[in-house]
Motif scaffolding. Structure first.
Motif, PDB file in Angstrom:
ATOM      1  N   ALA A  33      -7.583   0.695  -2.010  1.00  0.00           N
ATOM      2  CA  ALA A  33      -8.200   1.371  -2.153  1.00  0.00           C
ATOM      3  C   ALA A  33      -7.553   2.643  -2.902  1.00  0.00           C
ATOM      4  O   ALA A  33      -7.502   3.521  -3.707  1.00  0.00           O
ATOM      5  CB  ALA A  33      -8.422   1.991  -0.801  1.00  0.00           C
ATOM      6  N   ILE A  34      -6.158   2.388  -2.574  1.00  0.00           N
ATOM      7  CA  ILE A  34      -5.463   3.741  -3.637  1.00  0.00           C
ATOM      8  C   ILE A  34      -5.449   2.961  -4.862  1.00  0.00           C
ATOM      9  O   ILE A  34      -5.182   4.294  -5.526  1.00  0.00           O
ATOM     10  CB  ILE A  34      -3.574   4.529  -2.730  1.00  0.00           C
ATOM     11  N   ALA A  82       0.780  -1.394  -0.263  1.00  0.00           N
ATOM     12  CA  ALA A  82      -0.219  -0.245   0.124  1.00  0.00           C
ATOM     13  C   ALA A  82       0.590   1.233  -0.048  1.00  0.00           C
ATOM     14  O   ALA A  82       0.816   1.756  -0.680  1.00  0.00           O
ATOM     15  CB  ALA A  82      -0.689   0.400   0.795  1.00  0.00           C
ATOM     16  N   ALA A  83       2.680   0.933   0.476  1.00  0.00           N
ATOM     17  CA  ALA A  83       2.830   2.297   0.670  1.00  0.00           C
ATOM     18  C   ALA A  83       3.607   2.486   0.032  1.00  0.00           C
ATOM     19  O   ALA A  83       3.519   4.260  -1.269  1.00  0.00           O
ATOM     20  CB  ALA A  83       4.008   2.227   2.325  1.00  0.00           C
ATOM     21  N   ALA A 100       1.423   3.995  -2.865  1.00  0.00           N
ATOM     22  CA  ALA A 100       1.114   5.658  -3.188  1.00  0.00           C
ATOM     23  C   ALA A 100       2.500   5.971  -3.565  1.00  0.00           C
ATOM     24  O   ALA A 100       1.971   7.200  -3.658  1.00  0.00           O
ATOM     25  CB  ALA A 100       0.832   5.538  -1.475  1.00  0.00           C
ATOM     26  N   ILE A 101       3.431   5.405  -3.140  1.00  0.00           N
ATOM     27  CA  ILE A 101       4.711   7.032  -3.508  1.00  0.00           C
ATOM     28  C   ILE A 101       4.873   6.599  -4.767  1.00  0.00           C
ATOM     29  O   ILE A 101       5.060   7.762  -5.190  1.00  0.00           O
ATOM     30  CB  ILE A 101       6.078   5.790  -2.465  1.00  0.00           C
ATOM     31  N   GLY A 155      -6.095  -1.606   1.794  1.00  0.00           N
ATOM     32  CA  GLY A 155      -5.402  -0.398   1.622  1.00  0.00           C
ATOM     33  C   GLY A 155      -5.154  -0.076   0.122  1.00  0.00           C
ATOM     34  O   GLY A 155      -4.877   1.338   0.157  1.00  0.00           O
ATOM     35  N   SER A 168      -8.052   5.202  -5.912  1.00  0.00           N
ATOM     36  CA  SER A 168      -8.326   6.746  -6.153  1.00  0.00           C
ATOM     37  C   SER A 168      -7.534   6.706  -7.586  1.00  0.00           C
ATOM     38  O   SER A 168      -7.380   7.599  -8.527  1.00  0.00           O
ATOM     39  CB  SER A 168      -7.417   7.005  -5.118  1.00  0.00           C
ATOM     40  N   GLY A 200     -12.410  -5.950   3.704  1.00  0.00           N
ATOM     41  CA  GLY A 200     -12.794  -5.683   5.149  1.00  0.00           C
ATOM     42  C   GLY A 200     -11.854  -6.366   6.098  1.00  0.00           C
ATOM     43  O   GLY A 200     -11.145  -6.568   7.241  1.00  0.00           O
ATOM     44  N   PRO A 237     -12.735  -1.183  -2.867  1.00  0.00           N
ATOM     45  CA  PRO A 237     -11.893  -1.297  -2.330  1.00  0.00           C
ATOM     46  C   PRO A 237     -11.678  -2.539  -1.204  1.00  0.00           C
ATOM     47  O   PRO A 237     -12.585  -2.256  -0.406  1.00  0.00           O
ATOM     48  CB  PRO A 237     -11.358  -0.424  -1.568  1.00  0.00           C
ATOM     49  N   PRO A 251       2.297   9.003  -7.965  1.00  0.00           N
ATOM     50  CA  PRO A 251       1.888  10.418  -9.036  1.00  0.00           C
ATOM     51  C   PRO A 251       3.181  10.114 -10.116  1.00  0.00           C
ATOM     52  O   PRO A 251       2.824  10.573 -11.049  1.00  0.00           O
ATOM     53  CB  PRO A 251       2.989  11.962  -7.799  1.00  0.00           C
ATOM     54  N   SER A 279       5.231   3.317  11.110  1.00  0.00           N
ATOM     55  CA  SER A 279       4.156   4.508  11.260  1.00  0.00           C
ATOM     56  C   SER A 279       4.317   5.347  11.105  1.00  0.00           C
ATOM     57  O   SER A 279       3.931   6.791  11.429  1.00  0.00           O
ATOM     58  CB  SER A 279       2.695   4.288  13.183  1.00  0.00           C
TER      59      SER A 279
END
Lengths: 325, 503
Positions: free
Chosen positions: B333-334, B43-44, B47-48, B330, B337, B271, B327, B51, B410
């Motif tokens: 979900a991204i 997920a991270a 997201a990174i 995580g 988007s 979930g 989604p 772009p 985190s």
């Protein structure tokens, strides 16, 4: 004695230099960190990365902006982190409404949103009340009437008890005297699934999330939680138009800074996001995701947050949620 | 079904274009790498990298992001097997038997089995996705909190089977896991529980911190404490010895099927974390096995089941995403988007309005799984060389990677302190003979189970009958009951045979 004088003189001299450079326009040097409270992929994280990408393309940003995820306890970890960064000029954050509620109910919070420096509001987020397409309820009034006739039998899927959908439910129940159950799910996906599967009767949903399901004939929108109708749903009445005389519960996202951020830094970021609000890629992204482009300057945002927290305190206390501040 | 086949043929014409194929390979490669690193999850990474994808062709972009997502499940098992250090939440269950295989000198075979199980189950999941996406999506909607609760009861009852020699110690371990998962903010009241005034605990304890602490850190501590007695783990010579043997693969036959079905099914429910599907598949594998005593001691099927499940899980998670725009977690979900940012409209009409994207993505997942198998099998001997590193270097490396990983989850130093705490806890548990698997299982399932129970009761206005009134939920509860009774049946049978053989 002598040394002390030298130190004092030097500091006066230094302060003078800073004052001079502040008069010339202040600009951040190096990388700017943008703190968000959700993990990668979460709502505010996705929003933050998307608008920063758009602003980069629009050439609004003059520095590198990096999203920093400080997750934990809703927004509490992020707010605490900003509290530790007091006075820092290279850290800003995207606040969302949960930042306002969390500090009301979480005793562990070391800093609250009121300690932070308001910089600029970016958007207001409208929402829709939606039911399954084959539901017997054609208007929100149909639903509240049915809920009144069968107290506690109808169900709404939503987030935590302090989230906006729970707050709006409380406001509506108070207004109509109806009573329906609220089933909390941590993720939006679970909430929609519960509605589509017929396990709950109604849901307050983001327009971008609902739009496609409505177009495919799966859901029906009954009312919108917004001050004025949003462009994507011209035929759906607002709560007021649907006959519910209730205060609008806004949900907002914007930029805040650490406590005691120097005034010239606030001024810089305030101007930056004022420019952003008019830039092309950014406004297009907001339109695509049906967010309401609502820029407010630092002063207006400060007052907005204070008023918002006051209203929320009243509503949450009324709903039986323990408020600690 | 035929629509699926035609769609797929069209999909391959999209996915096999050289540029798109390249992005698929890039995604799979990145996924494998981040899968190996604990803390940096798919997920991270997605997201990174988001772009960067905006200047790409959207189909290629989403295919790359999906490659990262399912590729990470392949890589996650590598460090679980070699170092007892889970690279991803979904590969925690792979530590149990995978690491024991490595200790017995079968590290290469274990890596091979993980890759093969991932390939088989991943491909199975995509075939189901191709042929049955719309009807299965409708079926998944019938699943709600009561069904979920019953499913979690099945999972938890498997603890009885995961138990080691002492049922009491397993139960205590489970209870600690259940307690740990209850730390944090209660979704239903907004109040915090067991935070002891620490604001860092308001969000609960991070799963990866517990898993890496209890497995990797505790393992390093036990090895150091054992002192000179510990030797380098045996590393086989010769390529042939790296691959799983015929017997090992034969033992995994059922595990491949089990992992495929359980993983896909749990994956398509929004979930449910992928750690859930891998643990449930592991439990089922042990429940039906004729050689339960080998589990936890390096049974190849005990590795194949969770590894298969976590890959089928990622195919399952694409189902609600592509059919409803919902989604399941995580990473998806991204991706959702990203699709919106590119101007697609994910929802029930996506398949009709954007067939290139839909079928191109599905076809790319077939290709991606082949790519990952090709990428992973030849790397097996290379990865196995990690075990040749002297322990004096290896242990500090494991500690370093674990600490960086815990911080990366985190961005809080508190998580590093927690990591040390759970490392000590895991070490003490090993010393006192407490099994750690029930603790992890309790942590994974407890939270979802409590939530599902309270959701069910808010749906029914407090009437517990909702849990047994509904057919799917009732079926699961019966299965749970059978699992709980199964040791008794075994004992009865043994008692009877004792009677028969008694003179």
């Amino acid at each position: 004695m002598k040394l002390k004088h030298v130190v004092a003189l030097t500091s006066i001299a230094l302060a003078g230099t800073f004052a001079v450079s502040a008069q010339a326009e202040w600009k951040p040097s190096g990388q700017v960190n943008v703190v968000v409270h959700t993990g990668p992929g979460g709502g505010t994280d996705a929003f933050g990365r998307a608008i920063l990408t758009a602003l980069e393309k629009d050439k609004v940003l003059e520095n590198t902006y990096i999203v920093q995820n400080k997750t934990g306890g809703g927004s509490t970890a992020a707010v605490n982190y900003l509290g530790e960064k007091a006075g820092d000029t290279n850290t800003i954050a995207i606040y969302s409404s949960v930042w306002v509620t969390d500090s009301l109910v979480q005793a562990e919070a070391k800093s609250t949103i009121l300690d932070l420096t308001p910089i600029a509001n970016l958007v207001l987020e409208p929402a829709l009340f939606a039911v399954k397409a084959d539901s017997p309820y054609k208007t929100l009034k149909d639903f509240t009437d049915a809920a009144k006739a069968n107290p506690g039998k109808l169900k709404q899927s939503g987030g935590s008890v302090t989230a906006r959908d729970a707050v709006v439910r409380n406001v509506l129940m108070k207004n109509t005297g109806a009573d329906w159950a609220f089933v909390s799910f941590p993720s939006g996906g679970e909430r929609v699934s519960a509605l589509l599967g017929g396990h709950v009767d109604i849901m307050m949903i983001e327009p971008s999330e609902a739009g496609e399901l409505i177009r495919a004939g799966r859901l029906r929108a009954l009312a919108q939680v917004a001050d004025a109708r949003i462009p994507g749903f011209p035929d759906v009445p607002t709560l007021k138009e649907a006959g519910f005389d209730v205060p609008n519960v806004p949900q907002a996202r914007g930029i805040v800074g650490p406590p005691n951020m120097p005034a010239d830094a606030v001024k810089y970021y305030e101007a930056l996001f004022a420019k952003a609000a008019k830039s092309e890629g950014y406004t297009k992204y907001l339109a695509d995701t049906q967010l309401d482009n609502k820029y407010m300057d630092s002063k207006t945002l400060g007052a907005f947050i204070k008023e918002y927290q006051g209203n929320l305190r009243t509503i949450l206390t009324g709903a039986g949620v323990k408020v600690v501040r | 079904m035929l629509d699926g086949v035609y769609g797929l043929i069209h999909g391959f014409s999209v996915a096999l274009q050289p540029s798109v194929l390249l992005w698929c390979v890039v995604g799979c490669f990145l996924g494998t790498i981040i899968g190996i690193l604990p803390g940096l999850g798919p997920a991270a990474t997605i997201a990174i990298l988001l772009p960067l994808t905006f200047n790409m062709d959207p189909t290629g972009g989403i295919i790359m992001l999906a490659g990262i997502y399912y590729g990470a499940k392949y890589g996650g098992s590598t460090t679980s097997i070699l170092l007892n250090m889970p690279g991803e939440a979904s590969s925690v269950a792979s530590c149990i038997d995978g690491y024991q295989m490595a200790r017995k000198g079968r590290a290469g075979a274990a890596l091979g089995i993980a890759a093969i199980a991932s390939f088989v189950a991943g491909t199975f999941g995509i075939v189901i996705l191709t042929l049955l996406a719309p009807p299965l999506a409708e079926f998944a909607l019938r699943f709600s909190s009561p069904e979920f609760f019953a499913l979690m009861v099945v999972g938890l009852s498997l603890v009885v089977l995961l138990a080691g020699d002492s049922k009491l110690k397993s139960l205590l371990s489970l209870i600690v896991g259940l307690w740990l998962t209850s730390i944090g903010t209660d979704l239903f009241t907004g109040q915090s529980r067991f935070t002891f005034g620490y604001s860092e605990l308001v969000g609960g304890v991070e799963f990866m911190v517990i898993a890496v602490g209890v497995y990797a850190i505790a393992e390093v501590m036990s090895s150091v404490a054992a002192g000179e007695k510990t030797q380098l783990l045996p590393v086989p010579r010769g390529l042939r010895n790296y691959l799983p043997s015929r017997e090992e693969l034969k033992a995994c036959r059922f595990a491949f099927v089990n992992g495929s079905i359980v993983g896909f099914f749990i994956g398509m429910l929004p979930g449910a974390a992928s750690s859930v599907s891998s643990f449930v598949a592991y439990g089922i594998e042990k429940a039906v096995s004729k050689r339960k005593e080998l589990f936890g001691k390096g049974a190849p099927e005990g590795l194949a089941a969770p590894e298969g499940a976590n890959n089928a899980d990622s195919s399952g998670a694409m189902l609600p995403l592509l059919t409803f725009g919902i989604p399941a977690g995580g990473s998806t979900a991204i991706m959702l988007s990203a699709l919106i940012l590119w101007g697609f409209r994910p929802g029930p009409l996506l398949i009709v309005e954007s067939p290139d994207l839909f079928w191109g993505l599905v076809a790319s997942m077939y290709i991606g799984n082949v790519v990952l198998l090709i990428m992973n099998l030849p790397l097996v001997p290379l990865f196995a060389q990690i075990l040749r590193i002297p322990l004096g270097l290896l242990f500090p490396m494991i500690l370093g990677v674990s600490i960086v990983g815990a911080y990366a989850v985190s961005g809080n130093l508190f998580d590093v302190t927690s990591l040390a705490f759970f490392g000590v806890l895991g070490y003490v548990m090993v010393l006192l003979g407490f099994p750690t698997a029930p603790l992890i299982l309790g942590f994974v399932l407890g939270d979802s189970m409590e939530r599902a129970l309270r959701q069910s009761l808010s749906m029914s206005g407090g009437d517990p009958m909702i849990l047994i009134d509904r057919p799917i939920a009732a079926t699961f509860l019966v299965i749970a009951l059978l699992i709980l009774l199964s040791p008794l049946v075994g004992r009865l049978r043994r008692a009877r045979s004792d009677v028969v053989t008694a003179p």
